[in-house]
Design an enzyme around this catalytic site. Structure first.
Site, PDB file in Angstrom:
ATOM      1  N   HIS A   3       1.410  72.192  51.974  1.00  9.60           N
ATOM      2  CA  HIS A   3       2.545  71.274  51.847  1.00  9.60           C
ATOM      3  C   HIS A   3       2.176  69.851  52.267  1.00  9.60           C
ATOM      4  O   HIS A   3       2.951  68.921  52.021  1.00  9.60           O
ATOM      5  CB  HIS A   3       3.691  71.790  52.715  1.00  9.60           C
ATOM      6  CG  HIS A   3       5.030  71.772  52.036  1.00  9.60           C
ATOM      7  ND1 HIS A   3       5.207  71.562  50.676  1.00  9.60           N
ATOM      8  CD2 HIS A   3       6.292  71.941  52.538  1.00  9.60           C
ATOM      9  CE1 HIS A   3       6.502  71.610  50.392  1.00  9.60           C
ATOM     10  NE2 HIS A   3       7.176  71.824  51.486  1.00  9.60           N
ATOM     11  N   ASN A   8      11.009  70.151  47.695  1.00  9.26           N
ATOM     12  CA  ASN A   8      12.143  69.733  48.523  1.00  9.26           C
ATOM     13  C   ASN A   8      12.083  68.280  48.990  1.00  9.26           C
ATOM     14  O   ASN A   8      13.118  67.631  49.131  1.00  9.26           O
ATOM     15  CB  ASN A   8      12.296  70.663  49.721  1.00  9.26           C
ATOM     16  CG  ASN A   8      12.877  72.009  49.331  1.00  9.26           C
ATOM     17  OD1 ASN A   8      13.539  72.129  48.307  1.00  9.26           O
ATOM     18  ND2 ASN A   8      12.621  73.031  50.129  1.00  9.26           N
ATOM     19  N   PHE A  31       9.945  65.366  58.604  1.00  8.49           N
ATOM     20  CA  PHE A  31       9.689  66.679  58.011  1.00  8.49           C
ATOM     21  C   PHE A  31      10.068  66.639  56.537  1.00  8.49           C
ATOM     22  O   PHE A  31      10.903  65.850  56.110  1.00  8.49           O
ATOM     23  CB  PHE A  31      10.379  67.831  58.757  1.00  8.49           C
ATOM     24  CG  PHE A  31       9.739  68.090  60.092  1.00  8.49           C
ATOM     25  CD1 PHE A  31       8.640  68.913  60.206  1.00  8.49           C
ATOM     26  CD2 PHE A  31      10.222  67.449  61.232  1.00  8.49           C
ATOM     27  CE1 PHE A  31       8.027  69.130  61.429  1.00  8.49           C
ATOM     28  CE2 PHE A  31       9.618  67.656  62.464  1.00  8.49           C
ATOM     29  CZ  PHE A  31       8.507  68.493  62.558  1.00  8.49           C
ATOM     30  N   TYR A  58       0.868  71.360  61.382  1.00  9.12           N
ATOM     31  CA  TYR A  58       0.920  71.379  59.920  1.00  9.12           C
ATOM     32  C   TYR A  58      -0.293  70.740  59.258  1.00  9.12           C
ATOM     33  O   TYR A  58      -0.367  70.696  58.023  1.00  9.12           O
ATOM     34  CB  TYR A  58       2.196  70.675  59.448  1.00  9.12           C
ATOM     35  CG  TYR A  58       3.451  71.355  59.946  1.00  9.12           C
ATOM     36  CD1 TYR A  58       3.912  72.529  59.346  1.00  9.12           C
ATOM     37  CD2 TYR A  58       4.151  70.849  61.028  1.00  9.12           C
ATOM     38  CE1 TYR A  58       5.055  73.175  59.808  1.00  9.12           C
ATOM     39  CE2 TYR A  58       5.302  71.485  61.508  1.00  9.12           C
ATOM     40  CZ  TYR A  58       5.738  72.644  60.894  1.00  9.12           C
ATOM     41  OH  TYR A  58       6.866  73.282  61.355  1.00  9.12           O
TER      42      TYR A  58
END
Length: 205
Positions: A37, A130, A82, A32
């Site tokens: 993000h 989120n 996460f 990632y």
């Protein structure tokens, strides 16, 4: 530009109780790195570099480091849970150090802002992000100051949102992204010292 901010960052070893926490949001692991993000992680890493902190201690399901910012011992935190479960690490650290939401600054990505733009807020809703949603849910408060880092919106409406936020920045986006990350790191000491209005005036464009 950081030379002007030098007085905010102390070279002295952190001492005394943790008075403030700065949280960068993202997803852990090489897969990632550099994704949209992870803009919050990128901003925190830049801040850590400027303060001389090493964010390498493991606690609260997060990577931690600490430093002195504007005379306050400040915890730097990157959740390793996460993105969607970011609140677990943030809640646990807040409870351990007895920190109210007003002294927990969140660095996060925002698809509603173009790359290169920042939006600093004193508090508010999760804005559909989120990680922020989970922090608000688990802490029971939306009173967190935050620095939103623009990552650009989906190229077209039917583009999968998850695929978009997990994509990487283009070559053309790297320069404006770098500038926004630098501005985010410059805004942190202003916010830590209680000058969030000044930070908003300077960096919300």
């Amino acid at each position: 530009m950081f030379q002007k901010m030098k007085e905010f960052f102390s070279e002295y070893q952190p001492a005394g109780p943790i008075e403030y926490m700065v949280v960068g949001l993202g997803n852990p692991g090489p897969k990632y790195e550099g994704t949209r993000h992870n803009a919050g992680f990128m901003a925190l890493d830049l801040l850590a570099g400027k303060t001389g902190a090493r964010v390498d201690k493991l606690k609260f399901r997060a990577s931690l480091g600490d430093c002195m910012i504007c005379g306050k011992r400040t915890l730097l935190l990157k959740p390793s849970t996460f993105m969607n479960n970011s609140g677990e690490a943030v809640r646990d650290a807040m409870q351990f150090y007895k920190l109210p939401p007003e002294r927990v600054l969140i660095l996060l990505d925002d698809i509603s802002l173009p790359v290169g733009r920042l939006r600093i807020r004193r508090k508010g809703s999760d804005g559909g992000q989120n990680g922020m949603k989970n922090i608000i849910y688990l802490s029971g408060s939306d009173q967190f100051p935050r620095i939103k880092i623009g990552i650009g919106n989906k190229p077209h409406p039917d583009y999968d949102l998850a695929a978009w936020v997990l994509s990487r920045f283009t070559e053309q986006e790297r320069a404006p992204l770098s500038e926004a990350l630098a501005h985010a790191a410059e805004a942190v000491p202003l916010i830590v010292s209680g000058e969030i209005d000044e930070a908003m005036n300077r960096f919300n464009h």
